[in-house]
Design a protein around this motif. Sequence first.
Motif, PDB file in Angstrom:
ATOM      1  N   UNK A  45      26.410  -3.836 -13.170  1.00  0.00           N
ATOM      2  CA  UNK A  45      25.032  -3.775 -13.633  1.00  0.00           C
ATOM      3  C   UNK A  45      24.745  -4.905 -14.620  1.00  0.00           C
ATOM      4  N   UNK A  46      23.468  -5.265 -14.708  1.00  0.00           N
ATOM      5  CA  UNK A  46      23.056  -6.261 -15.681  1.00  0.00           C
ATOM      6  C   UNK A  46      23.303  -5.749 -17.091  1.00  0.00           C
ATOM      7  N   UNK A  47      23.629  -6.652 -17.998  1.00  0.00           N
ATOM      8  CA  UNK A  47      23.925  -6.276 -19.374  1.00  0.00           C
ATOM      9  C   UNK A  47      22.680  -5.883 -20.142  1.00  0.00           C
ATOM     10  N   UNK A  48      22.892  -5.422 -21.352  1.00  0.00           N
ATOM     11  CA  UNK A  48      21.807  -4.895 -22.161  1.00  0.00           C
ATOM     12  C   UNK A  48      20.747  -5.942 -22.468  1.00  0.00           C
ATOM     13  N   UNK A  49      21.165  -7.205 -22.580  1.00  0.00           N
ATOM     14  CA  UNK A  49      20.212  -8.252 -22.916  1.00  0.00           C
ATOM     15  C   UNK A  49      19.207  -8.516 -21.818  1.00  0.00           C
ATOM     16  N   UNK A  50      19.575  -8.248 -20.560  1.00  0.00           N
ATOM     17  CA  UNK A  50      18.670  -8.496 -19.449  1.00  0.00           C
ATOM     18  C   UNK A  50      17.917  -7.253 -19.020  1.00  0.00           C
ATOM     19  N   UNK A  51      18.427  -6.058 -19.364  1.00  0.00           N
ATOM     20  CA  UNK A  51      17.758  -4.831 -18.966  1.00  0.00           C
ATOM     21  C   UNK A  51      16.697  -4.409 -19.972  1.00  0.00           C
ATOM     22  N   UNK A  52      16.965  -4.586 -21.241  1.00  0.00           N
ATOM     23  CA  UNK A  52      16.030  -4.134 -22.264  1.00  0.00           C
ATOM     24  C   UNK A  52      16.098  -2.629 -22.423  1.00  0.00           C
ATOM     25  N   UNK A  53      16.090  -2.160 -23.676  1.00  0.00           N
ATOM     26  CA  UNK A  53      16.166  -0.730 -23.941  1.00  0.00           C
ATOM     27  C   UNK A  53      17.562  -0.189 -23.726  1.00  0.00           C
ATOM     28  N   UNK A  54      17.764   1.108 -23.973  1.00  0.00           N
ATOM     29  CA  UNK A  54      19.085   1.724 -23.798  1.00  0.00           C
ATOM     30  C   UNK A  54      19.558   1.629 -22.356  1.00  0.00           C
ATOM     31  N   UNK A  55      20.855   1.503 -22.169  1.00  0.00           N
ATOM     32  CA  UNK A  55      21.422   1.467 -20.829  1.00  0.00           C
ATOM     33  C   UNK A  55      21.256   2.824 -20.161  1.00  0.00           C
ATOM     34  N   UNK A  56      21.070   2.856 -18.839  1.00  0.00           N
ATOM     35  CA  UNK A  56      20.979   4.143 -18.142  1.00  0.00           C
ATOM     36  C   UNK A  56      22.317   4.868 -18.136  1.00  0.00           C
ATOM     37  N   UNK A  57      22.263   6.164 -17.872  1.00  0.00           N
ATOM     38  CA  UNK A  57      23.466   7.002 -17.919  1.00  0.00           C
ATOM     39  C   UNK A  57      24.541   6.516 -16.961  1.00  0.00           C
ATOM     40  N   UNK A  58      24.138   6.036 -15.773  1.00  0.00           N
ATOM     41  CA  UNK A  58      25.117   5.656 -14.756  1.00  0.00           C
ATOM     42  C   UNK A  58      25.404   4.158 -14.755  1.00  0.00           C
ATOM     43  N   UNK A  59      25.169   3.497 -15.880  1.00  0.00           N
ATOM     44  CA  UNK A  59      25.421   2.058 -15.994  1.00  0.00           C
ATOM     45  C   UNK A  59      26.881   1.736 -15.670  1.00  0.00           C
ATOM     46  N   UNK A  60      27.068   0.680 -14.908  1.00  0.00           N
ATOM     47  CA  UNK A  60      28.417   0.216 -14.544  1.00  0.00           C
ATOM     48  C   UNK A  60      28.682  -1.106 -15.260  1.00  0.00           C
ATOM     49  N   UNK A  61      29.654  -1.082 -16.139  1.00  0.00           N
ATOM     50  CA  UNK A  61      29.989  -2.265 -16.934  1.00  0.00           C
ATOM     51  C   UNK A  61      30.633  -3.346 -16.086  1.00  0.00           C
ATOM     52  N   UNK A  62      30.462  -4.586 -16.530  1.00  0.00           N
ATOM     53  CA  UNK A  62      31.209  -5.697 -15.970  1.00  0.00           C
ATOM     54  C   UNK A  62      32.481  -5.936 -16.762  1.00  0.00           C
ATOM     55  N   UNK A  63      32.942  -7.169 -16.758  1.00  0.00           N
ATOM     56  CA  UNK A  63      34.166  -7.518 -17.486  1.00  0.00           C
ATOM     57  C   UNK A  63      33.830  -7.606 -18.970  1.00  0.00           C
ATOM     58  N   UNK A  64      34.503  -6.810 -19.789  1.00  0.00           N
ATOM     59  CA  UNK A  64      34.280  -6.812 -21.226  1.00  0.00           C
ATOM     60  C   UNK A  64      35.585  -6.897 -21.983  1.00  0.00           C
ATOM     61  N   UNK A  65      35.485  -6.722 -23.285  1.00  0.00           N
ATOM     62  CA  UNK A  65      36.673  -6.833 -24.123  1.00  0.00           C
ATOM     63  C   UNK A  65      37.739  -5.818 -23.782  1.00  0.00           C
ATOM     64  N   UNK A  66      37.336  -4.566 -23.531  1.00  0.00           N
ATOM     65  CA  UNK A  66      38.324  -3.524 -23.230  1.00  0.00           C
ATOM     66  C   UNK A  66      39.026  -3.803 -21.909  1.00  0.00           C
TER      67      UNK A  66
END
Length: 492
Positions: A112-133
Motif C-alpha cells: 500500500x501507499x505510505x502515509x505521506x501519499x494517502x493522507x489521514x490515518x492508515x486504513x485498518x487493512x493497510x499493507x506495509x512495504x519495506x520498513x525498518x522492522x
Amino acid sequence: MLEPAALWRLREALHGAGYTSSGIASRIGPEATAAVRRGDFRAALRATTDRDPLATLIRLFICAKIEPERSVRSALPLDELLAGGMLVRTGDGIRAGVDLEPYGDSWWIVSDLGIGTQGGPLPEDHVLGVGGASTTLAGATLRAPVGTALDLGTGCGVQALHLSTHAGRVTATDLSDRALRFAATTAALSGQDWELLRGDLSAPVAGRRFDLVVSNPPFVAGPGRATHTYRDSGRAGDAICAELAAAAPGLLAEGGTFQYLANWLHVAGQDWRDRVAGWVAGTGLDALVIQREVTDPVSYVNLWLSDAGERSDPRRAAEWLDWFDANKIEAVGLGLVTLRRTGRHDPLIRIEDLRQAVDAPLGDHLGGWLRRLDWLRARDSAALLRERYRAVPGLTLHQEATIGQEGWAVDRQLLALPSGLHWSEEVDPLVMALVGGCNGAVPLGDQLAVLAAAHQVAEPALAEVAGPIVGHLVERGFIEPVAGQPWEGGTR
C-alpha cells in the motif's frame, strides 16, 4: 492483483524499462538516490523530465507524481493495471494506486501507499512495504540453506523473498486477505512460487514442521485494541510474542530455527529478562534473545500513533498510556528472539542486552554465537583446559585510570571486540593476563600453571574457576580455539 498474463506483461515492462534498484540509481545519480531515501524527490524529478518509460516509472512510483496517460500507457499495460487497482485515473492523468518498489535488480515489492501519499490515518487493512522492522529481521535471519521455510504474517512478502534465496520451498501465511493478494503479486513479479495460506499466525500450518520460520508479527504492545492489522494482534500487552514462543516447538523440524521480532514489557518490580525467559521455559528449545532498544511509554505510544497517522488523536494516546500506567509498565523493550530445536534435554537460554552498534548483517554474527555455544556445550571444564586458544585478531584492551599523588591508578580494564557484535567486557588483572597469554602455543592447562605460579594462586583452585571464565570468553568471541572448529566465516 492481476491475472497471470497481465503480471507477465507488467514484469516484462519493468525489466524492459530498467526499473530496478541499479537502473534507478544510474538514471538519477548517487546524490538524488540518497535524497530519495530521505523523502526529498526534487533531484530525482529534475533527472526524469524526459517521458521515456524509466523516467515515467520513477516519477509515478518513486516520486508519487501524476503522469500523463499517454506516457504511462507507453511504459505499462495501463488498462489491466487500472482494472487491478495498481494505477488510478484522475482528472489530471494517472497516479499510482499501490507502492511498486524495486528490491534489488530482480525483485519488485508491492504494498500500500505510505502515509505521506494517502493522507489521514492508515486504513485498518493497510499493507506495509519495506520498513525498518522488516529490514532488521531480514538482516538478522540465519541464511544457511534449508529445505522448508515459513514466513508467519508475510504482509507484502519481503521476508519470503529473502527466504527464497536459500530455502527449497517457501510457505507464507497472513490473517489479511489483502496482504496475501499483495504477497502473491510480489511473488509473481519477482519470479517466485510460494505457498500462501490465510489464517492467524501458525493456525494455517498446524501439524506441519519447517527447517526455518521467521516472523515480523503485529508485536506492538498495548491494551489489546486492534485498529491496524499490520501492527495490532488483538492480544493485550506482549502476549503475541509469548504465544509465538509457545507455538515454536510444534513448528520446528529437528535442527530447525525460529526467528521473530518482539516487543516486551518492562514491568515495575520485575526483571525483563525473567519475563522473557518465562516465554521459552518448558519449550525444550535453545533460546537466544537480544534486546536492541528500550523506549519509555510516551515515546512508544507517540511512535506508533505517528506510524499509522493517528498522531492527532489525543484520546487514543491517553487510552494507551492509561493502560500502561494501570499495568505498571515502565518501558518497552524491542529486540529479536531466536529459538532452535536440537533434540537435547538441556536447552540453552541466553537473554542479553545488545544495544551497542553491531556490524551488518546481524544474522552472520548470531550464527557465529550459536556455533560457539554448540562448541562449548560439547565440552566440560577438563576438555576446555586441554584446548589451545588465541585472542581474536584486533582485540583491544582499554584502561580507565585516575591520577593521584602516586601517579596513575587503573580503575577499570575492558576487553573490546573491534568488529562483529562489538562486545566489551571488564576484566581483572588475572583474566587480562590469561587472554594475553592466549597465543595458541600451549594448552590452557599449561598456561594456567604459569599464571598460578606468577600470581601465587593454587593451581587446582585456578583451574576450577577458569572453566566458566574461559567459556564466557569463548562465547563472547574474545578468544577462540586454534584449529579444527567451525567458527565465524567458516572453519579455522
